[in-house]
Design an enzyme around this catalytic site. Structure first.
Site, mmCIF file in Angstrom:
data_model
loop_
_atom_site.group_PDB
_atom_site.id
_atom_site.type_symbol
_atom_site.label_atom_id
_atom_site.label_comp_id
_atom_site.label_asym_id
_atom_site.label_seq_id
_atom_site.Cartn_x
_atom_site.Cartn_y
_atom_site.Cartn_z
ATOM 1 N N CYS A 56 28.877 45.782 39.650
ATOM 2 C CA CYS A 56 29.674 46.828 38.984
ATOM 3 C C CYS A 56 28.810 47.888 38.298
ATOM 4 O O CYS A 56 29.264 49.000 38.065
ATOM 5 C CB CYS A 56 30.633 46.206 37.986
ATOM 6 S SG CYS A 56 31.788 45.051 38.736
ATOM 7 N N HIS A 67 33.125 52.003 33.411
ATOM 8 C CA HIS A 67 33.472 51.133 34.527
ATOM 9 C C HIS A 67 34.886 50.619 34.285
ATOM 10 O O HIS A 67 35.218 50.180 33.180
ATOM 11 C CB HIS A 67 32.475 49.971 34.600
ATOM 12 C CG HIS A 67 32.904 48.905 35.558
ATOM 13 N ND1 HIS A 67 33.301 49.191 36.845
ATOM 14 C CD2 HIS A 67 33.020 47.561 35.412
ATOM 15 C CE1 HIS A 67 33.631 48.061 37.448
ATOM 16 N NE2 HIS A 67 33.480 47.064 36.605
ATOM 17 N N ASN A 79 39.641 47.267 39.652
ATOM 18 C CA ASN A 79 38.176 47.248 39.512
ATOM 19 C C ASN A 79 37.552 47.447 40.896
ATOM 20 O O ASN A 79 37.624 46.557 41.741
ATOM 21 C CB ASN A 79 37.760 45.908 38.900
ATOM 22 C CG ASN A 79 36.253 45.807 38.676
ATOM 23 O OD1 ASN A 79 35.485 46.609 39.194
ATOM 24 N ND2 ASN A 79 35.840 44.813 37.921
HETATM 25 N N1 ACO Z 1 48.689 35.624 37.077
HETATM 26 C C1 ACO Z 1 49.288 34.786 36.238
HETATM 27 N N2 ACO Z 1 48.621 33.923 35.466
HETATM 28 C C2 ACO Z 1 47.275 33.928 35.545
HETATM 29 C C3 ACO Z 1 46.582 34.789 36.410
HETATM 30 C C4 ACO Z 1 47.347 35.656 37.199
HETATM 31 N N3 ACO Z 1 46.786 36.531 38.053
HETATM 32 N N4 ACO Z 1 45.254 34.557 36.285
HETATM 33 C C5 ACO Z 1 45.117 33.602 35.361
HETATM 34 N N5 ACO Z 1 46.334 33.208 34.922
HETATM 35 C C6 ACO Z 1 46.648 32.195 33.923
HETATM 36 C C7 ACO Z 1 45.526 31.200 33.747
HETATM 37 O O1 ACO Z 1 45.605 30.189 34.728
HETATM 38 C C8 ACO Z 1 45.819 30.692 32.354
HETATM 39 O O2 ACO Z 1 46.854 29.746 32.432
HETATM 40 P P1 ACO Z 1 46.795 28.403 31.540
HETATM 41 O O3 ACO Z 1 46.805 28.888 30.132
HETATM 42 O O4 ACO Z 1 48.020 27.674 31.974
HETATM 43 O O5 ACO Z 1 45.513 27.746 31.924
HETATM 44 C C9 ACO Z 1 46.366 31.913 31.621
HETATM 45 O O6 ACO Z 1 46.774 32.832 32.652
HETATM 46 C C10 ACO Z 1 45.350 32.613 30.745
HETATM 47 O O7 ACO Z 1 44.133 32.775 31.467
HETATM 48 P P2 ACO Z 1 42.864 33.422 30.816
HETATM 49 O O8 ACO Z 1 41.739 33.376 31.791
HETATM 50 O O9 ACO Z 1 42.653 32.805 29.473
HETATM 51 O O10 ACO Z 1 43.379 34.918 30.617
HETATM 52 P P3 ACO Z 1 42.667 36.107 29.907
HETATM 53 O O11 ACO Z 1 43.531 36.676 28.879
HETATM 54 O O12 ACO Z 1 41.244 35.782 29.549
HETATM 55 O O13 ACO Z 1 42.604 37.195 31.085
HETATM 56 C C11 ACO Z 1 41.086 38.113 32.677
HETATM 57 C C12 ACO Z 1 41.906 36.903 32.276
HETATM 58 C C13 ACO Z 1 42.033 39.248 32.962
HETATM 59 C C14 ACO Z 1 40.300 37.782 33.944
HETATM 60 C C15 ACO Z 1 40.133 38.504 31.536
HETATM 61 O O14 ACO Z 1 39.420 37.395 31.092
HETATM 62 C C16 ACO Z 1 39.184 39.572 31.938
HETATM 63 O O15 ACO Z 1 39.577 40.690 32.222
HETATM 64 N N6 ACO Z 1 37.878 39.306 31.928
HETATM 65 C C17 ACO Z 1 36.889 40.274 32.322
HETATM 66 C C18 ACO Z 1 36.582 39.997 33.706
HETATM 67 C C19 ACO Z 1 36.323 41.220 34.510
HETATM 68 O O16 ACO Z 1 36.850 42.272 34.280
HETATM 69 N N7 ACO Z 1 35.506 41.047 35.507
HETATM 70 C C20 ACO Z 1 35.248 42.077 36.420
HETATM 71 C C21 ACO Z 1 33.833 42.123 36.835
HETATM 72 S S1 ACO Z 1 32.758 42.268 35.487
HETATM 73 C C22 ACO Z 1 33.096 43.652 34.865
HETATM 74 O O17 ACO Z 1 33.520 44.487 35.585
HETATM 75 C C23 ACO Z 1 32.854 43.869 33.439
#
Ligand code: ACO
Length: 323
Positions: A114, A250, A280
């Site tokens: 990224c 980004h 993304n």
């Molecule tokens: N739909 C529905 N539910 C979902 C989904 C989905 N697509 N994905 C995960 N869940 C569920 C999980 O299973 C979890 O359920 P549980 O509580 O029963 O176990 C619940 O939602 C919460 O999951 P978390 O991972 O805690 O959710 P969070 O609020 O952290 O959001 C996310 C997840 C969106 C991935 C977040 O952590 C994030 O954006 N992280 C940054 C990652 C990123 O952007 N990476 C890109 C590359 S790096 C960069 O560009 C910076």
């Protein structure tokens, strides 16, 4: 006189097919509500048959050359940032070169996921200021959809495909307030490469692999690292955050954008947001967002613009420029 790298034109390209959250909810156990609330993403573009990283890159490059009024023959450097090249080798930059009809120039890919566009831009800026080239095409292009695990709802809803490009030209200036890249700063910390990676590769499994990510850990690191590198780059250029006209971040997640802007005390209205439309797009996201804001008239010549990104590795970086 000082030699500076000036962005003379921007361009972008998107695949034909747009996929909204409702369509994804028919493929994995997710919902429009969850995706919008946690990420801000509403739609993304997914490459179809015949659409590849290089074909999107060529379209974005042509648009940037047109906007700059620069002929392909004037380009003597092509750097393409991507984590999803058309082939393991040759570099996709050489595919772009051939498609543009440029018979001799320097052409190579940069892999910093990224952050790839920030890495590519910084390398090009150094080559231009060092006299190694005069006119560069710097491109970020990805087809992330091809390395997603479409059964993993925690990753497949986050990414999209696309490309963005800039034409960068070395120009002499004696004006302190003149256009061009004023400062850049890059970082990498390979201790964290287990948090965001692809579980395959030519030298390990012999397969391409799929994206794997520990989202919450990535989120935490992203906010801290991005705020820190933006502070660093503003300090290097002796610019006050209050004087910045636009931040082009980004586009990973709307919550990361909000949290980073808050940490730096930046006005959220000055942050270019396209993650809702494009999701993304990895290395493509910064030049795609930049081109969007240039074409809709928000970013104008003379504006102070900060570009920033973080991605797998971890790698992260920022540049400040007068557009
Ligand atoms: N739909 C529905 N539910 C979902 C989904 C989905 N697509 N994905 C995960 N869940 C569920 C999980 O299973 C979890 O359920 P549980 O509580 O029963 O176990 C619940 O939602 C919460 O999951 P978390 O991972 O805690 O959710 P969070 O609020 O952290 O959001 C996310 C997840 C969106 C991935 C977040 O952590 C994030 O954006 N992280 C940054 C990652 C990123 O952007 N990476 C890109 C590359 S790096 C960069 O560009 C910076």
């Amino acid at each position: 006189m000082t030699l500076r790298s000036v962005i003379e034109g921007t361009g972008s390209a998107l695949p034909r097919r747009r996929v909204d959250n409702a369509e994804l909810a028919t493929m994995v156990d997710t919902s429009d509500e969850w995706i919008v609330e946690r990420t801000g993403i509403r739609t993304r573009y997914i490459a179809g048959e015949g659409e590849t990283t290089a074909s999107l890159a060529v379209e974005a490059a042509r648009n940037a050359l047109d906007a700059a009024g620069v002929a392909p023959a004037e380009v003597d450097l092509i750097i393409l940032a991507t984590a999803t090249p058309d082939q393991t080798f040759p570099a996709s930059a050489t595919i772009v070169q051939a498609a543009l009809g440029i018979n001799d120039c320097v052409a190579f890919d940069v892999a910093a996921v990224c952050s790839g566009f920030l890495y590519a831009l910084t390398v090009a800026d150094n080559m231009l200021r060092g006299g190694g080239a005069k006119t560069a095409l710097v491109i970020g292009a990805e087809t992330m959809s091809r390395i997603l695990d479409w059964e993993d709802r925690t990753t497949c809803v986050l990414f999209g495909d696309g490309a963005g490009a800039v034409v960068l030209r070395a120009q002499e200036t004696d004006d302190h307030d003149g256009r061009g890249i004023l400062a850049s700063k890059l970082h990498a910390d390979g201790r964290h490469n287990g948090l965001l990676n692809v579980d395959g590769g030519p030298s390990t499994t012999g397969t391409v692999g799929k994206v794997r990510m520990k989202g919450q850990d990535v989120f935490r690191h992203a906010v801290v690292n991005l705020a820190q590198v933006m502070r660093e780059v503003l300090e290097l250029a002796s610019i006050d955050a209050a004087d910045v006209n636009w931040v082009v971040p980004h586009q990973a997640n709307a919550r990361i954008l909000d949290a980073t802007a808050r940490k730096l005390g930046l006005d959220p209205a000055r942050v270019v947001v396209t993650v809702d439309r494009h999701a993304n797009t990895s290395a493509a996201s910064v030049p795609l967002a930049l081109d969007t804001a240039v074409r809709d008239g928000r970013i104008e010549q003379g504006d102070l613009v900060v570009l920033e990104a973080m991605g797998g590795g971890f790698t992260w970086g920022a540049s400040v420029l007068r557009f």
